[in-house]
Design a protein around this motif. Structure first.
Motif, short mmCIF file in Angstrom:
data_model
loop_
_atom_site.label_atom_id
_atom_site.label_comp_id
_atom_site.label_asym_id
_atom_site.label_seq_id
_atom_site.Cartn_x
_atom_site.Cartn_y
_atom_site.Cartn_z
N ASN A 84 0.83 -1.21 0.00
CA ASN A 84 0.00 0.00 0.00
C ASN A 84 0.86 1.25 0.00
O ASN A 84 0.58 2.21 -0.72
CB ASN A 84 -0.93 0.02 1.22
N TYR A 85 1.90 1.25 0.82
CA TYR A 85 2.77 2.41 0.89
C TYR A 85 3.47 2.65 -0.45
O TYR A 85 3.49 3.78 -0.97
CB TYR A 85 3.82 2.26 2.00
N LEU A 86 4.06 1.61 -1.03
CA LEU A 86 4.80 1.76 -2.27
C LEU A 86 3.89 2.23 -3.41
O LEU A 86 4.29 3.06 -4.22
CB LEU A 86 5.50 0.46 -2.64
N THR A 87 2.67 1.72 -3.45
CA THR A 87 1.72 2.13 -4.48
C THR A 87 1.36 3.61 -4.31
O THR A 87 1.30 4.36 -5.28
CB THR A 87 0.46 1.25 -4.43
N CYS A 95 12.35 9.95 -4.69
CA CYS A 95 13.44 10.92 -4.50
C CYS A 95 13.13 11.95 -3.42
O CYS A 95 13.99 12.76 -3.07
CB CYS A 95 13.76 11.63 -5.81
N ARG A 96 11.93 11.92 -2.90
CA ARG A 96 11.59 12.87 -1.84
C ARG A 96 12.40 12.59 -0.59
O ARG A 96 12.74 11.44 -0.29
CB ARG A 96 10.09 12.80 -1.53
N GLN A 111 16.80 10.20 1.27
CA GLN A 111 15.83 9.98 0.20
C GLN A 111 15.04 8.72 0.54
O GLN A 111 15.59 7.75 1.06
CB GLN A 111 16.53 9.78 -1.14
N LYS A 112 13.77 8.74 0.20
CA LYS A 112 12.92 7.59 0.51
C LYS A 112 13.40 6.32 -0.18
O LYS A 112 13.35 5.25 0.40
CB LYS A 112 11.46 7.91 0.17
N GLN A 113 13.92 6.43 -1.40
CA GLN A 113 14.41 5.24 -2.09
C GLN A 113 15.59 4.61 -1.34
O GLN A 113 15.73 3.40 -1.31
CB GLN A 113 14.77 5.53 -3.54
N ASP A 114 16.42 5.43 -0.71
CA ASP A 114 17.54 4.90 0.06
C ASP A 114 17.06 4.19 1.32
O ASP A 114 17.60 3.16 1.71
CB ASP A 114 18.52 6.02 0.43
N ILE A 115 16.03 4.73 1.94
CA ILE A 115 15.44 4.09 3.12
C ILE A 115 14.85 2.74 2.73
O ILE A 115 15.06 1.74 3.42
CB ILE A 115 14.36 4.99 3.75
N LEU A 116 14.15 2.70 1.61
CA LEU A 116 13.51 1.45 1.17
C LEU A 116 14.55 0.38 0.86
O LEU A 116 14.38 -0.79 1.25
CB LEU A 116 12.63 1.72 -0.05
N LEU A 117 15.64 0.76 0.22
CA LEU A 117 16.71 -0.21 -0.05
C LEU A 117 17.36 -0.66 1.26
O LEU A 117 17.70 -1.84 1.42
CB LEU A 117 17.74 0.38 -1.00
#
Length: 156
Positions: A84-87, A95-96, A111-117
């Motif tokens: 749900n979050y990723l969608t 990049c936020r 960056q949110k993408q770095d947190i997700l990784l």
């Protein structure tokens, strides 16, 4: 493949691997305490990061002392919450920046993408510790390598 599609694929792998690890611990009459604590940490840390991303209050301890049943609840709930979050995040949201405090109270912006990784890699690191702990205790752990999951069709 977009970055968001790639991250969703990694979270699909993470979901599969967490379920596999849970199943290998659940199959034991008495799973090694350290292994169970590590699985509890994995799912708690995943929830903690999701709550940070959603700017919500932390609901679990970083190192909870979960029972196997509590681990199952988290292992089952987290994939849908992450999906749900990723969608809702969308490609542009990756990049936020997010400013947050870690468990020591130190402030960071990432960056949110770095947190997700980080979430996926952190979980894989601790699953490796579970594998080592289970082998040291004489048990056969789940095989949760990413390439295995892809080769076997568990992850598209």
């Amino acid at each position: 493949m977009t970055m968001l599609e790639h991250i969703k694929r990694l979270f699909a792998y993470d979901d599969w691997a967490n379920h596999e690890m849970f199943s290998s611990l659940q199959a034991l009459d008495t799973p090694p305490a350290r292994s169970l604590n590590l699985l509890g940490h994995i799912v708690s840390a995943e929830r903690l990061w999701l709550e940070r991303l959603l700017v919500q209050k932390q609901s679990l301890a970083v190192w909870p002392l979960f029972t196997i049943e509590q681990c199952k609840l988290e292992v089952d709930q987290l994939p849908g919450l992450w999906q749900n979050y990723l969608t809702s995040l969308g490609e542009a949201g990756l990049c936020r920046l997010l400013t947050y405090k870690n468990s020591k109270g130190e402030s960071f912006t990432s960056q949110k993408q770095d947190i997700l990784l980080h979430v996926v890699m952190h979980s894989a690191y601790h699953r490796g510790q579970i594998v080592s702990d289970m082998r040291a205790a004489g048990f056969t752990p789940a095989y949760t390598d990413f390439i295995h999951a892809v080769r076997q069709g568990f992850v598209d």
